[in-house]
Motif scaffolding. Structure first.
Motif, PDB file in Angstrom:
ATOM      1  N   ARG A 350     -22.522 -21.482 -73.227  1.00  0.00           N
ATOM      2  CA  ARG A 350     -21.127 -21.723 -73.602  1.00  0.00           C
ATOM      3  C   ARG A 350     -20.862 -21.443 -75.096  1.00  0.00           C
ATOM      4  N   VAL A 351     -21.896 -21.130 -75.834  1.00  0.00           N
ATOM      5  CA  VAL A 351     -21.738 -20.886 -77.270  1.00  0.00           C
ATOM      6  C   VAL A 351     -20.994 -19.578 -77.495  1.00  0.00           C
ATOM      7  N   ARG A 352     -19.977 -19.602 -78.373  1.00  0.00           N
ATOM      8  CA  ARG A 352     -19.249 -18.392 -78.770  1.00  0.00           C
ATOM      9  C   ARG A 352     -19.524 -18.107 -80.243  1.00  0.00           C
ATOM     10  N   VAL A 353     -19.742 -16.846 -80.563  1.00  0.00           N
ATOM     11  CA  VAL A 353     -20.086 -16.463 -81.941  1.00  0.00           C
ATOM     12  C   VAL A 353     -19.107 -15.436 -82.447  1.00  0.00           C
ATOM     13  N   PHE A 354     -18.591 -15.650 -83.658  1.00  0.00           N
ATOM     14  CA  PHE A 354     -17.694 -14.690 -84.301  1.00  0.00           C
ATOM     15  C   PHE A 354     -18.218 -14.365 -85.699  1.00  0.00           C
TER      16      PHE A 354
END
Length: 354
Positions: A350-354
């Motif tokens: 579920r981790v989102r990276v930007f």
């Protein structure tokens, strides 16, 4: 744009002097869809709605409805009904006359008007209110009558400009459910402008997230919430924890946590921001062998009814609180309070990276 679209916006641009309110908007809306324009005040969503309605003229671009270019048509020659935030009912006309207004302008036979008005007033849940005047109705009832008036001419498109923002919280939730049910019953293509993310998530087939005159993301409520396309969407739609981190080859590092991550295949290290929803950090069940488990300490508990926002800190995380959702029952069962230790598991997928 697809031939299947009922409404097509093609490179729509709007400038107010030196200020650009909309920057080359491209959007297709299918027949029967319920679409929400969502964004903060000043993002351009109401301007875009007014351009669709012909109440505002765009600087460049095209608006197509049902295969017809309506870009320069006046509002009266466009096929839509509109409901405003302020209801905009005529105070000197009865409910029946307000609902019948568009039909009278079209010179519809009197008998047909009476039948249609009764049908619509019943449809919006206010049968028998025809003789009343707007001043005799509550805010929610007035908005229902405004909705009936907008639907009277059986438009192909229904436009709703923040129709619920003037109502109290309970009435807002009740009426948004009724609007959605009515839209599904009639099958009318609907666009609703709102700044309320919960409202958009609850009623829309698709959400158009706008910011500073551009579209940040278009997707279903689940896609926009679960797979935000930008940091703005992740921040604006729902609640998110934002942690500083670093991407190395195949690995995401956040404080003392190391998480395998496909975006980390780049050979060069780089600083990133990690976005994580509060519900994606679990307090249970935690089984032997579970990955990404860490100990934390409860710093603050915000009571929100059946669940709580629990602010925690941990030695393995960057030096800032993490917010997790825990049920009131779980807190009571585990005798958890401020200062208590809490074992947590982070959901890697579920981790989102930007």
């Amino acid at each position: 744009m697809s031939q299947d679209n009922y409404l097509d916006l093609r490179r729509v641009r709007k400038e107010f002097g030196a200020f650009t309110a909309l920057k080359d908007i491209n959007l297709g809306i299918r027949k029967g869809e319920f679409v929400c324009f969502l964004g903060p005040s000043g993002c351009g969503k109401t301007t875009l709605l007014r351009i669709i309605a012909g109440l505002e003229m765009h600087t460049s671009g095209e608006v197509w409805q049902n295969g017809r270019d309506i870009s320069v048509l006046p509002p009266a020659q466009r096929d839509y009904g509109i409901v405003f935030q302020s209801y905009a009912l005529f105070p000197n006309l009865s409910v029946a006359d307000n609902v019948a207004y568009g039909l009278v302008n079209r010179k519809t036979p009197r008998a047909e008007i009476g039948k249609r008005v009764s049908e619509l007033v019943k449809l919006v849940g206010l049968p028998g209110s025809e003789p009343k005047y707007p001043s005799q109705l509550s805010g929610g009832q007035q908005q229902r009558i405004a909705l009936a008036r907008a639907l009277a001419t059986s438009p192909g498109l229904l436009l709703l400009d923040e129709p619920l923002s003037a109502l109290d919280a309970l009435e807002r939730v009740r009426l948004r459910g009724e609007i959605r049910a009515l839209q599904q019953t009639l099958g009318v293509t609907t666009i609703m402008v709102t700044h309320d993310q919960e409202e958009a998530l609850a009623v829309a087939d698709r959400i158009v997230v706008m910011n500073h005159g551009v579209i940040e993301q278009v997707g279903t409520p689940q896609e926009v919430y679960r797979e935000p396309a930008s940091p703005f969407v992740a921040d604006f739609v729902g609640k998110a924890n934002v942690l500083p981190g670093r991407l190395t080859a195949g690995m995401l590092e956040a404080g003392g946590l190391r998480i395998p991550h496909a975006a980390g295949e780049s050979p060069t290290d780089r600083e990133v921001r990690i976005y994580l929803r509060p519900e994606d950090v679990l307090a249970r069940p935690i089984a032997e062998g579970d990955a990404h488990v860490f100990d934390s300490r409860i710093e603050k508990i915000e009571f929100l009814g059946s669940y709580c926002h629990v602010h925690v800190t941990s030695d393995v995380l960057p030096a800032q609180p993490l917010v997790v959702y825990l049920s009131l029952n779980f807190l009571a069962e585990q005798s958890l309070e401020v200062g208590s230790s809490l074992r947590l598991r982070l959901l890697q997928e579920r981790v989102r990276v930007f």
